[in-house]
Motif scaffolding. Sequence first.
Motif, short mmCIF file in Angstrom:
data_model
loop_
_atom_site.label_atom_id
_atom_site.label_comp_id
_atom_site.label_asym_id
_atom_site.label_seq_id
_atom_site.Cartn_x
_atom_site.Cartn_y
_atom_site.Cartn_z
N ASP A 172 3.41 10.84 -7.81
CA ASP A 172 3.84 11.54 -9.03
C ASP A 172 2.65 11.60 -9.99
N GLU A 173 2.25 12.80 -10.36
CA GLU A 173 1.07 12.97 -11.23
C GLU A 173 1.28 12.31 -12.59
N THR A 174 2.51 12.15 -13.02
CA THR A 174 2.78 11.53 -14.33
C THR A 174 3.21 10.07 -14.16
N HIS A 175 2.57 9.37 -13.23
CA HIS A 175 2.95 7.98 -12.97
C HIS A 175 2.72 7.10 -14.21
N ASP A 176 3.51 6.05 -14.32
CA ASP A 176 3.45 5.12 -15.45
C ASP A 176 2.38 4.08 -15.15
N ILE A 177 1.25 4.17 -15.85
CA ILE A 177 0.11 3.28 -15.57
C ILE A 177 0.45 1.83 -15.90
N GLN A 178 1.32 1.61 -16.91
CA GLN A 178 1.71 0.24 -17.25
C GLN A 178 2.53 -0.39 -16.12
N PHE A 179 3.35 0.44 -15.47
CA PHE A 179 4.13 -0.07 -14.35
C PHE A 179 3.21 -0.39 -13.16
N VAL A 180 2.21 0.48 -12.94
CA VAL A 180 1.22 0.21 -11.88
C VAL A 180 0.51 -1.11 -12.16
N LEU A 181 0.15 -1.33 -13.43
CA LEU A 181 -0.50 -2.59 -13.82
C LEU A 181 0.38 -3.79 -13.48
N GLU A 182 1.66 -3.69 -13.81
CA GLU A 182 2.59 -4.80 -13.52
C GLU A 182 2.67 -5.06 -12.02
N ARG A 183 2.73 -4.00 -11.22
CA ARG A 183 2.84 -4.16 -9.77
C ARG A 183 1.56 -4.78 -9.18
N ILE A 184 0.40 -4.34 -9.68
CA ILE A 184 -0.88 -4.89 -9.18
C ILE A 184 -1.00 -6.37 -9.57
N GLN A 185 -0.62 -6.69 -10.81
CA GLN A 185 -0.68 -8.09 -11.24
C GLN A 185 0.22 -8.97 -10.38
N ALA A 186 1.42 -8.46 -10.07
CA ALA A 186 2.36 -9.22 -9.23
C ALA A 186 1.80 -9.38 -7.82
N ALA A 187 1.23 -8.31 -7.27
CA ALA A 187 0.67 -8.38 -5.92
C ALA A 187 -0.54 -9.31 -5.88
N HIS A 188 -1.36 -9.24 -6.92
CA HIS A 188 -2.53 -10.14 -7.02
C HIS A 188 -2.08 -11.59 -7.00
N ASP A 189 -1.07 -11.90 -7.81
CA ASP A 189 -0.59 -13.29 -7.89
C ASP A 189 0.02 -13.74 -6.56
N TYR A 190 0.66 -12.80 -5.84
CA TYR A 190 1.31 -13.15 -4.57
C TYR A 190 0.28 -13.39 -3.46
N MET A 197 0.83 -1.20 0.00
CA MET A 197 0.00 0.00 0.00
C MET A 197 0.87 1.26 0.00
N ARG A 198 1.95 1.23 0.76
CA ARG A 198 2.87 2.38 0.79
C ARG A 198 3.54 2.56 -0.58
N GLN A 199 3.84 1.44 -1.22
CA GLN A 199 4.44 1.50 -2.56
C GLN A 199 3.47 2.15 -3.55
N LEU A 200 2.18 1.81 -3.43
CA LEU A 200 1.17 2.42 -4.30
C LEU A 200 1.08 3.93 -4.05
N ASP A 201 1.16 4.33 -2.79
CA ASP A 201 1.15 5.76 -2.46
C ASP A 201 2.28 6.49 -3.18
N LYS A 202 3.47 5.89 -3.20
CA LYS A 202 4.63 6.51 -3.87
C LYS A 202 4.41 6.59 -5.37
N LEU A 203 3.86 5.51 -5.94
CA LEU A 203 3.63 5.48 -7.38
C LEU A 203 2.64 6.58 -7.80
N PHE A 204 1.58 6.77 -7.00
CA PHE A 204 0.55 7.75 -7.37
C PHE A 204 0.89 9.17 -6.91
#
Length: 755
Positions: A529-547, A520-527
């Motif tokens: 930045d207003e110009t966050h990389d949505i594809q990178f967020v997708l990769e992180r969520i997919q990895a967290a979902h699988d974990y 959750m703290r990692q997500l806070d850091k990602l968001f």
Amino acid sequence: MQPISEAASYTLKFINQTQRSLFLTGKAGTGKTTLLREIIQSTHKNTVVVAPTGIAALNAGGVTIHSMFQLPFAGFIPEYNKTPHFSDTIKFETKDTLKRHFKMNGTKKSVIQNMELLIIDEVSMLRADLLDAIDFTMRSIRRKELPFGGVQVLFIGDLLQLPPVVKNEEWEVLKNYYRGKFFFHSHVMQQYPPLYIELSKIFRQTDDKFISILNNLRNNQVDAEDIKNLNHYVKPNFDLKQNKGYITLTTHNAKADAINEQSLVDLQEMQRTFLPEIIGDFPEKIYPVDERLNLKVGAQVMFVKNDLSLEKNYFNGKMGTIKSLSEQEILVHFPEENKTIEVERYEWQNIRYSVDPDTKEIVEDVLGTFTHYPIKLAWAITVHKSQGLTFDKAALDVSQVFLPGQAYVALSRLRSLEGLILLSPLQMNGISNDYDVMQYSNNKASEELLQSSLEKETQNFIHNYLKNSFDWKELAQEWRNHQYSYNEDAEKSEKSKHMQWAKRQAESIGALTEPATKFMRQLDKLFFDETHDIQFVLERIQAAHDYFLKPMDQLVHEILWKLEEVKRVKKAKTFFQELYALEELQTKAVLRLMKAKRLIEIVASGQEICKENLDSQEIRSYKSKKLDAIRKEFKNTHATLVEDDYDENRYMPKKKEKKLPKKSTVEETYELWQQNNSLPEIARLRKLTQQTIVSHFVKLIQSGKVALSDVLPEGIIQDLAEAFEGYNEESLNGLKEKYGNKFTWDELKLFRASQ
């Protein structure tokens, strides 16, 4: 279908892709009701619709505020440690008394805990103190100190229509806590004002001069020229009997009723009385139309609903004249179109909300239905009851305007000035609107604010939705509470045998909370930045979902397995119910995790966030598939535990019949027919009379979806064919009188539909 306006488009986007609360308003005829239906059909959020009165709730397709939140009919003092005020005529509750005395049942609590969007319709009638009572109740039940417990709220209404009702004696107390009586005066609205969106495109009127007069009336800017233009239509001696098709708008019920009753008496034809078909629970106080409908041929009537069929033969407020009447048939003629239609009964549903145990979605349960002809006598109607209606011709008796804005409401019912008759000159006094309302209307959001706010709030919504999908601290605490509860039970109780199992599960969820918090703290850091990389967020969520999915899914498996085990044990109802409540929370957390992954996939691919795109068969069938697998496995491995007299549902909450997805009433009947249900079975399942179901089959036969031979025996069809040969009348009454009991009304109507 009316084109969607820019304001309506913004509203739909704010609902589906933000958490921002909104106030949706608009002049009469701008399509608020149409947009409400569109929101309910398209939103992916768990939605509840409420309104201040029973009739308003019924028309909005929801429930009353008081029944949903189990609030007493009393004023509300928004403070603790205040002595409740009582007298012979009024009473007040405080935060203390609401918490202490008004207990909510489990179904309503579950609905409020799973709610994501609350829609409050007809908000002009909502008092400030009642809204604060709703806010306090939702915060208490959801255990979140956020406005409305974190639920998005959509307020809908025109504040220049019906105002809230506050007795003078009540106001003497409430004025110590509120600056005014409207919903926007509530403490929660003062602290957290909703975004103000106004629908401005008027669909009812197209006459620029008339629209200008209405706008000036609305904004307290009526000038002498406006009054002069309106008074061109003054005809004090206008003969309504000679000029058919006009409805008189007056200010008092008694006057409207007297005009209608006398006009009916004046007709020389025979009177017929029609009664509703009522199935199940439908209280008299919320009857949408009068129970007894007295009619004669020649009576002037008005439709009170829109035609839901493709033909769109009538709309709410359309006028006509009774052409023919018989026991089960009413024909209405529209003189200006030279068209006659048969009036079909309309179904109103009394509903309540509950939570689907498998999907955790809020669903509507039909408690009862009220089926009646959607027409009423229409020589006269009050301004109050005309709200929401559209008239081509109206005679206005508004010389005794008794509330601010009533002149505006009355005039805005008309399509154009051409259909207007004023029975007395309009005076300048007595037609001004409430000052507080006019001031509040200055809060309307500009196009620039809507655009910038939408972008910002969408990012906040995505961020918070993803982040909260990994917030399992409260869930872990519930597991710990469950583990500790074993110590309070006697060692030999059934529950005590499962103590080690509970300890293992509490440890399992406890071990997940720390890595989840880090993520959750990692997500806070990602968001951040207003110009966050949505594809990178997708990769992180997919990895967290699988974990996380596997251990979270295992917890669901464990508790469903334990429920299978405990429900076979006698005298274990309380233990079963504790586990069942825990299973609800655990399954909800897993479904939310799956939805988070689906949401970010939608966003990353540039698709719209809406119900259609977010819906997933995997999510929808998650629990049912899991249950099926567990039950099969359990029976294979624990055959000796299965009792001969075992009742599988003995501890389960009462199972509700599965509600079909929201479709037209005819489509719902057709789906049940395709599932090989008979007409009586369909009537029972839908809580409707068999006669109403037959009316659906009339449409299904007309559309070619059902063949007449599927419904009637061949012998009766042949007899009907002979009877109908050469018969060209609009009414079936002639055939019914000729053949008597040889054919039922249903058989006659079904056969005609096949022609």
